[in-house]
Design a protein around this motif. Sequence first.
Motif, PDB file in Angstrom:
ATOM      1  N   PHE A  47      40.145  29.601  24.946  1.00  0.00           N
ATOM      2  CA  PHE A  47      39.363  31.091  24.734  1.00  0.00           C
ATOM      3  C   PHE A  47      38.233  31.311  24.500  1.00  0.00           C
ATOM      4  O   PHE A  47      38.059  31.274  23.163  1.00  0.00           O
ATOM      5  N   ARG A  48      37.794  32.947  24.862  1.00  0.00           N
ATOM      6  CA  ARG A  48      36.520  33.242  24.349  1.00  0.00           C
ATOM      7  C   ARG A  48      37.843  34.387  23.086  1.00  0.00           C
ATOM      8  O   ARG A  48      38.166  34.332  23.769  1.00  0.00           O
ATOM      9  N   LEU A  70      36.081  38.178  32.799  1.00  0.00           N
ATOM     10  CA  LEU A  70      36.944  37.264  32.396  1.00  0.00           C
ATOM     11  C   LEU A  70      37.978  36.918  33.098  1.00  0.00           C
ATOM     12  O   LEU A  70      38.633  37.492  34.113  1.00  0.00           O
ATOM     13  N   ARG A  71      38.291  35.653  33.011  1.00  0.00           N
ATOM     14  CA  ARG A  71      39.370  35.058  33.972  1.00  0.00           C
ATOM     15  C   ARG A  71      40.903  35.288  33.801  1.00  0.00           C
ATOM     16  O   ARG A  71      41.870  34.812  34.132  1.00  0.00           O
ATOM     17  N   SER A  72      40.484  35.612  32.070  1.00  0.00           N
ATOM     18  CA  SER A  72      42.397  35.103  31.492  1.00  0.00           C
ATOM     19  C   SER A  72      41.972  36.226  30.160  1.00  0.00           C
ATOM     20  O   SER A  72      41.069  36.554  29.626  1.00  0.00           O
ATOM     21  N   SER A  76      33.816  28.554  32.422  1.00  0.00           N
ATOM     22  CA  SER A  76      34.828  28.369  32.594  1.00  0.00           C
ATOM     23  C   SER A  76      35.388  29.222  32.730  1.00  0.00           C
ATOM     24  O   SER A  76      36.489  30.033  33.208  1.00  0.00           O
ATOM     25  N   ASN A  77      35.214  30.703  31.792  1.00  0.00           N
ATOM     26  CA  ASN A  77      35.884  31.374  31.530  1.00  0.00           C
ATOM     27  C   ASN A  77      35.908  33.018  31.547  1.00  0.00           C
ATOM     28  O   ASN A  77      36.715  34.229  32.157  1.00  0.00           O
ATOM     29  N   SER A  78      34.668  33.089  32.341  1.00  0.00           N
ATOM     30  CA  SER A  78      33.974  33.784  32.334  1.00  0.00           C
ATOM     31  C   SER A  78      33.712  34.286  34.664  1.00  0.00           C
ATOM     32  O   SER A  78      33.473  33.552  34.537  1.00  0.00           O
ATOM     33  N   HIS A 112      40.901  28.553  34.269  1.00  0.00           N
ATOM     34  CA  HIS A 112      39.898  28.728  33.719  1.00  0.00           C
ATOM     35  C   HIS A 112      38.538  27.445  34.433  1.00  0.00           C
ATOM     36  O   HIS A 112      37.600  27.866  34.056  1.00  0.00           O
ATOM     37  N   GLU A 167      44.585  26.770  32.307  1.00  0.00           N
ATOM     38  CA  GLU A 167      43.441  25.801  31.947  1.00  0.00           C
ATOM     39  C   GLU A 167      43.173  26.449  33.727  1.00  0.00           C
ATOM     40  O   GLU A 167      42.193  25.477  34.415  1.00  0.00           O
ATOM     41  N   GLN A 224      38.631  37.566  25.116  1.00  0.00           N
ATOM     42  CA  GLN A 224      39.999  37.068  25.330  1.00  0.00           C
ATOM     43  C   GLN A 224      41.253  37.370  24.951  1.00  0.00           C
ATOM     44  O   GLN A 224      42.451  37.719  25.432  1.00  0.00           O
TER      45      GLN A 224
END
Length: 425
Positions: free
Chosen positions: A370-371, A46-48, A32-34, A344, A341, A374
């Motif tokens: 978050f990871r 990373l997306r955020s 979801s996050n990368s 994400h 989100e 991030q």
Amino acid sequence: MFIELKVTNFRSLNDTQTFSLVKCKGDELAVSNSFKVSSVNKLELLRSAVIYGPNASGKSNFLRALQTMQHIVLGSAAEQRGDLLPITSFRLSPNTRQLPSEFEVMFLVDGIRYQYGFSATSEQIHEEWLFVYPKNRAQNWFTRSWMPDTKQFEWKLGENLAGEKQQKYLWQTSTRDNALFLSTAVQLNSKQLQPVFDWFKRNLHLANVSGWGYSFSAKLCENEEKSKVMNFLNAADINIDDIQIETSLFDPNDLSAEMPETVKQIIVENMKGKKIRDIKTIHKDSQGKPVVFDFEDESDGTKKLFSYAGPWIDSLENGHVLFIDELHDNLHPKLVRFLIELFHNPKTNPKNAQLIFTTHETSILNQEIFRRDQIWFCEKDTEQATKLYPLTDFSPRKGRENLELAYLSGRYGALPFVKTMHSAF
């Protein structure tokens, strides 16, 4: 796609500060996050990312650095000789006041990695460079360096920079001391450098605390994309049944007679021939009949979310990069989480748009959202210089450490030091 930014000697940033969206080790929230960059071997982004820190720690200056870089790229070729650049060096050290500020950004366009940067004072550009990595091998497309002794630039135009010899010479000789070669060459029709210029113009979107204003979202409501704006607001539980946009051409006669003439002339010059959009919101009464409201009657949070609708929809559909200062301002924590989100979720973010923002909202500071790579922090050292550093420097336990509690207890720094006041009361 954004990869990395480095800033040196700009406002409160003294030593080189590096911010990166390169994914570190760890498989938490990876789907979801990368995302993986297929054109670059083993590169995952990373997306955020979120940046925490006390007031006056330099968070806004970090975003302002990229905003300044964008401004100079887009505008320097159109300025006049002698015009000043919007550069302010770190002023709290006598060693840095007269030195140039330096900016470098690494990004991807159509699968090709670019590394572009320059250093400058308010009077002139001192250095400029562009390295390109087609097929993951570095090519030096151009460099220029100011030689104080000769009062001239030393140039190197690489063999991979496309263009006839005479054409390259024209680009070089047309570049003023206070202008960028990138901007000048694109203005003189360099097709090869156009993607670099366009990344700053079309793919990079920055907003301060006030957001982008309402015009972008209002434009979408004038065409078939209005349904997307309504879906965005409804998903955020904003109770608006419809939006109407009334447009008219700017009329100087609408300006107040009490307005100073000099100010009035500036407004007339800037607004000449432009549209004025009047936004109306529609709510249904207890009998289901529509009632029209002026947009200014809506809450600050509703207006803020409406201003985000256009940029969010556009970025998610086209894979753009958003930098936002104080995303939480006037928004409920659940709405902040809703906005994050959307980036994400691979279904709402199929083209890997990226969101980077500053905030004081700690309810989202947890490993469900978050990871660890991030999360970033920002604070000032004893010399009042901004330091930017990632949470991964502290090696928090995966999935187990309460990040919000650890941050608020001071484990990661970047908290305001509040003193007691007795004499004032």
